[in-house]
Design a protein around this motif. Structure first.
Motif, mmCIF file in Angstrom:
data_model
loop_
_atom_site.group_PDB
_atom_site.id
_atom_site.type_symbol
_atom_site.label_atom_id
_atom_site.label_comp_id
_atom_site.label_asym_id
_atom_site.label_seq_id
_atom_site.Cartn_x
_atom_site.Cartn_y
_atom_site.Cartn_z
ATOM 1 N N LEU A 245 44.596 44.787 35.076
ATOM 2 C CA LEU A 245 45.677 44.722 34.694
ATOM 3 C C LEU A 245 44.736 42.719 34.992
ATOM 4 C CD1 LEU A 245 49.245 46.137 35.454
ATOM 5 C CD2 LEU A 245 47.642 45.290 32.949
ATOM 6 N N LEU A 246 44.403 42.165 35.953
ATOM 7 C CA LEU A 246 44.195 41.012 36.155
ATOM 8 C C LEU A 246 43.113 40.289 36.003
ATOM 9 C CD1 LEU A 246 44.964 38.672 38.575
ATOM 10 C CD2 LEU A 246 42.593 39.495 39.958
ATOM 11 N N ALA A 247 42.751 41.284 35.747
ATOM 12 C CA ALA A 247 40.881 40.333 34.968
ATOM 13 C C ALA A 247 41.828 40.466 33.205
ATOM 14 C CB ALA A 247 39.634 41.451 35.041
ATOM 15 N N ARG A 248 41.868 41.150 33.232
ATOM 16 C CA ARG A 248 42.748 40.880 31.462
ATOM 17 C C ARG A 248 43.298 39.679 31.216
ATOM 18 N NH1 ARG A 248 46.312 45.877 29.622
ATOM 19 N NH2 ARG A 248 43.952 47.051 29.981
ATOM 20 N N ASN A 249 44.519 39.680 32.320
ATOM 21 C CA ASN A 249 45.117 38.228 32.053
ATOM 22 C C ASN A 249 45.034 37.241 31.981
ATOM 23 O OD1 ASN A 249 47.978 39.636 31.663
ATOM 24 N ND2 ASN A 249 47.577 41.160 32.611
ATOM 25 N N GLU A 250 43.797 37.771 33.292
ATOM 26 C CA GLU A 250 43.302 36.168 33.586
ATOM 27 C C GLU A 250 42.467 35.344 32.968
ATOM 28 O OE1 GLU A 250 43.571 33.908 36.246
ATOM 29 O OE2 GLU A 250 43.909 35.136 37.383
ATOM 30 N N ALA A 251 41.848 36.693 32.224
ATOM 31 C CA ALA A 251 41.343 35.880 31.118
ATOM 32 C C ALA A 251 41.495 35.074 29.562
ATOM 33 C CB ALA A 251 40.446 37.197 29.393
ATOM 34 N N ALA A 252 43.226 36.213 29.589
ATOM 35 C CA ALA A 252 44.030 35.462 28.879
ATOM 36 C C ALA A 252 44.835 34.502 28.793
ATOM 37 C CB ALA A 252 45.312 36.362 28.420
ATOM 38 N N MET A 253 44.449 33.213 29.765
ATOM 39 C CA MET A 253 45.017 32.946 30.350
ATOM 40 C C MET A 253 43.704 31.524 30.596
ATOM 41 S SD MET A 253 47.538 33.278 33.606
ATOM 42 C CE MET A 253 47.729 31.415 33.716
ATOM 43 N N GLY A 254 42.721 31.959 30.201
ATOM 44 C CA GLY A 254 41.579 31.063 30.135
ATOM 45 C C GLY A 254 40.664 30.755 31.380
ATOM 46 N N ASN A 255 41.414 31.385 32.943
ATOM 47 C CA ASN A 255 40.675 31.715 33.706
ATOM 48 C C ASN A 255 39.290 32.810 33.740
ATOM 49 O OD1 ASN A 255 42.973 30.481 34.325
ATOM 50 N ND2 ASN A 255 43.748 31.248 35.147
ATOM 51 N N PHE A 256 38.304 32.391 33.298
ATOM 52 C CA PHE A 256 37.045 33.314 32.914
ATOM 53 C C PHE A 256 36.651 33.884 34.542
ATOM 54 C CE2 PHE A 256 37.306 31.688 28.906
ATOM 55 C CZ PHE A 256 38.052 32.937 27.779
ATOM 56 N N ASP A 257 36.146 32.418 35.126
ATOM 57 C CA ASP A 257 35.427 32.821 36.192
ATOM 58 C C ASP A 257 36.277 33.356 37.094
ATOM 59 O OD1 ASP A 257 33.893 31.600 38.847
ATOM 60 O OD2 ASP A 257 35.869 31.328 39.524
ATOM 61 N N ALA A 258 37.905 33.786 37.386
ATOM 62 C CA ALA A 258 38.648 34.557 38.099
ATOM 63 C C ALA A 258 38.091 36.229 37.484
ATOM 64 C CB ALA A 258 39.602 34.580 38.253
ATOM 65 N N ALA A 259 38.499 35.815 35.960
ATOM 66 C CA ALA A 259 38.524 37.123 35.234
ATOM 67 C C ALA A 259 37.441 37.720 35.613
ATOM 68 C CB ALA A 259 38.568 36.877 34.031
ATOM 69 N N TRP A 260 35.844 37.422 35.682
ATOM 70 C CA TRP A 260 35.029 38.098 35.713
ATOM 71 C C TRP A 260 34.697 38.970 37.062
ATOM 72 C CZ3 TRP A 260 30.983 37.471 39.025
ATOM 73 C CH2 TRP A 260 30.237 36.151 39.688
ATOM 74 N N LYS A 261 34.924 37.624 38.489
ATOM 75 C CA LYS A 261 35.074 38.392 39.392
ATOM 76 C C LYS A 261 36.300 39.574 39.757
ATOM 77 C CE LYS A 261 33.625 33.933 41.353
ATOM 78 N NZ LYS A 261 34.105 32.714 42.180
ATOM 79 N N ALA A 262 37.226 38.778 39.242
ATOM 80 C CA ALA A 262 38.399 40.442 39.384
ATOM 81 C C ALA A 262 37.119 41.931 38.376
ATOM 82 C CB ALA A 262 39.465 40.329 38.784
ATOM 83 N N GLN A 263 37.083 41.491 37.593
ATOM 84 C CA GLN A 263 36.389 42.554 36.746
ATOM 85 C C GLN A 263 35.206 43.502 37.752
ATOM 86 O OE1 GLN A 263 36.844 44.069 34.573
ATOM 87 N NE2 GLN A 263 35.517 45.371 34.093
ATOM 88 N N GLN A 264 34.455 42.760 38.361
ATOM 89 C CA GLN A 264 32.826 42.506 39.613
ATOM 90 C C GLN A 264 33.659 43.400 40.241
ATOM 91 O OE1 GLN A 264 31.481 39.734 41.963
ATOM 92 N NE2 GLN A 264 29.287 40.110 40.578
ATOM 93 N N ARG A 265 35.252 43.260 40.538
ATOM 94 C CA ARG A 265 35.808 44.077 42.254
ATOM 95 C C ARG A 265 36.058 45.008 41.229
ATOM 96 N NH1 ARG A 265 38.970 39.192 43.273
ATOM 97 N NH2 ARG A 265 40.316 40.462 42.278
ATOM 98 N N LEU A 266 36.353 44.998 40.391
ATOM 99 C CA LEU A 266 36.841 47.034 39.340
ATOM 100 C C LEU A 266 35.880 47.837 39.738
ATOM 101 C CD1 LEU A 266 38.941 48.817 38.382
ATOM 102 C CD2 LEU A 266 38.275 47.450 36.227
ATOM 103 N N VAL A 267 34.617 47.139 39.217
ATOM 104 C CA VAL A 267 33.390 47.980 39.146
ATOM 105 C C VAL A 267 32.834 48.494 40.452
ATOM 106 C CG1 VAL A 267 30.782 47.941 38.100
ATOM 107 C CG2 VAL A 267 32.247 46.740 36.471
ATOM 108 N N ALA A 268 32.721 47.335 40.909
ATOM 109 C CA ALA A 268 32.550 47.826 42.269
ATOM 110 C C ALA A 268 32.907 49.508 43.009
ATOM 111 C CB ALA A 268 32.469 46.754 43.648
ATOM 112 N N LEU A 269 34.390 48.980 42.878
ATOM 113 C CA LEU A 269 35.608 50.544 43.348
ATOM 114 C C LEU A 269 34.901 51.116 42.460
ATOM 115 C CD1 LEU A 269 38.022 50.899 45.365
ATOM 116 C CD2 LEU A 269 39.599 50.155 42.532
ATOM 117 N N LYS A 270 34.806 51.357 41.568
ATOM 118 C CA LYS A 270 34.426 52.375 40.636
ATOM 119 C C LYS A 270 33.223 52.789 40.768
ATOM 120 C CE LYS A 270 36.998 51.619 36.471
ATOM 121 N NZ LYS A 270 37.111 51.338 34.968
#
Length: 520
Positions: free
Chosen positions: A187-212
């Motif tokens: 949810l964080l990655a998706r909504n950060e991207a919706a707000m235009g915070n793409f740096d924070a979005a990809w870092k959240a997605q990166q943590r998600l990938v590492a977690l999986k």
């Protein structure tokens, strides 16, 4: 500036050569007055001979011999005078032509260079271009550097809704308290991207990938790479490239990753490689895939860079009637079904006329027109398609096979088998209207059993008794659709043996086998 000096010097030299040629022509023109003077002298000598004979200074015999010699010389001088007169006229016309031609040539050359030339740009052989592309590839900025450059170019973002900003802060706090919650990170990655915070979005997605970990899918990696690209202002950095490579390791056909890998090749002056990647992706994409419009918009230019001067983009899959359309056709009257099929054929015809298409698309149109009985139109389309694919023997074989398809008298006979939709290739017989109505009223299990029974019956008959190319193509496509790939491969092998003596028929079946994924 050096280029223009050299160019001006060359122009001056060429103009000087033209002037010398004209000057020599004028020197030749001086022959005309001298020869005319000689003629007059010889005439005077003839008159003097007559006077000498009258005075008795010269005998008549000597005078006759002298007249012959003088007459001969006078004729030669007159010939030179006439030739000199012709020369004096020719250079005038030649001069005008040379002046006009020279002005057009030199003016046109400078105009053309001004339009497409590149002053000071050195020649670049193919090997040097590859070297420059490698340098461009190796000198890409890092993800951090690219994001800094993108932020410097970025315009001020509009302020988000205060309530949404408050909810986002709550989400960030919740993820910070529970960093191992995959749902929260998603949810964080998706909504950060919706707000235009793409740096924070990809870092959240990166943590998600590492977690999986190993459970992360190709789509997870592809979404991470896409967020990194957007954060970098559209530049595909080496970090994003590694992310897409991880996605393709898990799924070599991941469309989003293939699109960005092709874009990376284009960004680094390797349009030839970008074309190969995007062409294959376009052939295996659905029409609704988000990368399809961008590829179709740019692939013609990439094809030119790759040396494909007569390239025609293929149509993505999924262009044609949906399963709902086919199911609805079962409830139609024969007249309504005829109108629907004709509409499909006309849509395909209009699209090919306006946008062009692959050889498969042209083959579908030709076979469809023949199937509905419009043989004259099919022949006209066949002639046009032959011209388009004359330099491609494999594509031309598909066109020829479609042109040899059986022609129908109408869209269908009353109660008979409806013509296959224009989307199918090659055109194959289908179930009757009664079978379609029965199937529409069945439960999914019963309908599946009925279809399986029809396919099994057709498979058994073909492998024991043989059949037409359309029947072989139909059974291969049906088995592949049912998920029985091994039996589809077996049917393709049997068809190759049964139709070995008929290359055209075999090409028709091979097309269906390729679409089913059981033939190269």
């Amino acid at each position: 500036m050096l280029f223009w000096i050299i160019a001006a010097a060359l122009v001056a030299v060429i103009a000087l050569l033209f002037a010398l040629a004209l000057w020599r022509g004028r020197e030749d023109d001086d022959m005309a007055p001298a020869a005319s003077y000689d003629v007059q002298v010889y005439r005077d000598q003839l008159r003097d001979l007559d006077r000498d004979v009258e005075r008795g200074v010269t005998s008549r015999e000597e005078a006759e011999r002298a007249k012959l010699e003088i007459s001969r010389r006078m004729l030669e001088a007159d010939r030179k005078a006439q030739a000199g007169s012709d020369l004096s006229m020719a250079p005038k016309a030649a001069t005008i032509a040379l002046v006009i031609g020279g002005a057009v040539i030199f003016g046109g050359a400078f105009w053309l260079y001004g339009r497409i030339g590149a002053e000071g740009y050195e020649d670049q052989p193919l090997a040097m271009r590859f070297q420059n592309a490698d340098k461009l590839y190796d000198s890409r900025p890092s993800q951090e550097e690219a994001e800094k450059m993108a932020k410097a170019r970025q315009l001020d973002q509009p302020q988000s809704d205060p309530k949404f900003a408050e909810l986002m802060q709550r989400l960030r706090d919740a993820v910070a308290k529970n960093p191992n919650d995959p749902k929260g990170l998603e949810l964080l990655a998706r909504n950060e991207a919706a707000m235009g915070n793409f740096d924070a979005a990809w870092k959240a997605q990166q943590r998600l990938v590492a977690l999986k970990g190993d459970q992360a899918s190709a789509d997870d990696y592809a979404q991470l790479g896409e967020l990194m690209v957007v954060a970098a202002g559209g530049l595909i950095t080496s970090e994003a490239e590694k992310t897409f490579a991880s996605a393709l390791q898990k799924d070599p056909k991941n469309g989003l990753s293939l699109y960005y890998v092709g874009l990376m090749m284009a960004q680094n002056a390797r349009g030839d490689r970008a074309f190969r990647i995007w062409d294959g992706l376009l052939r295996n994409s659905e029409n609704s895939d988000p990368w399809v419009p961008m590829i179709r918009q740019n692939i013609n230019e990439l094809a030119w860079l790759a040396g494909e001067s007569d390239y025609t983009p293929p149509m993505p899959r999924g262009v044609g009637p949906s399963q709902a359309d086919i199911a609805a056709a079962a409830d139609m009257t024969p007249a309504e079904r005829q109108q629907m099929i004709r509409g499909m054929v006309e849509q395909l015809n209009d699209r090919l006329a306006q946008e062009g298409g692959s050889a498969d698309d042209w083959a579908r149109l030709i076979s469809s027109l023949r199937m509905i009985g419009e043989v004259d139109r099919a022949d006209a389309v066949y002639g046009e398609a032959k011209g388009k694919f004359a330099s491609r023997p494999e594509d031309l074989a598909k066109i020829d096979a479609a042109h040899k398809a059986p022609a129908g008298k109408a869209l269908q006979d009353e109660g008979g088998a409806p013509a296959a939709p224009a989307q199918a290739a090659p055109m194959m017989p289908g179930p009757t209207a009664e079978q379609m109505k029965d199937a529409a009223s069945m439960s999914p299990e019963d309908r599946q059993q009925m279809i399986q029974g029809m396919v099994d019956g057709l498979f058994d008959r073909l492998t024991t008794e043989g059949g037409t190319p359309a029947e072989w193509a139909r059974v291969i496509s049906s088995l592949a659709t049912l998920g029985e790939v091994d039996r589809a491969k077996e049917a393709w092998g049997e068809a190759q043996q049964a139709l070995a003596d008929d290359p055209d028929a075999l090409a028709q079946v091979q097309l269906a086998a390729q679409r089913a994924g059981v033939a190269e």
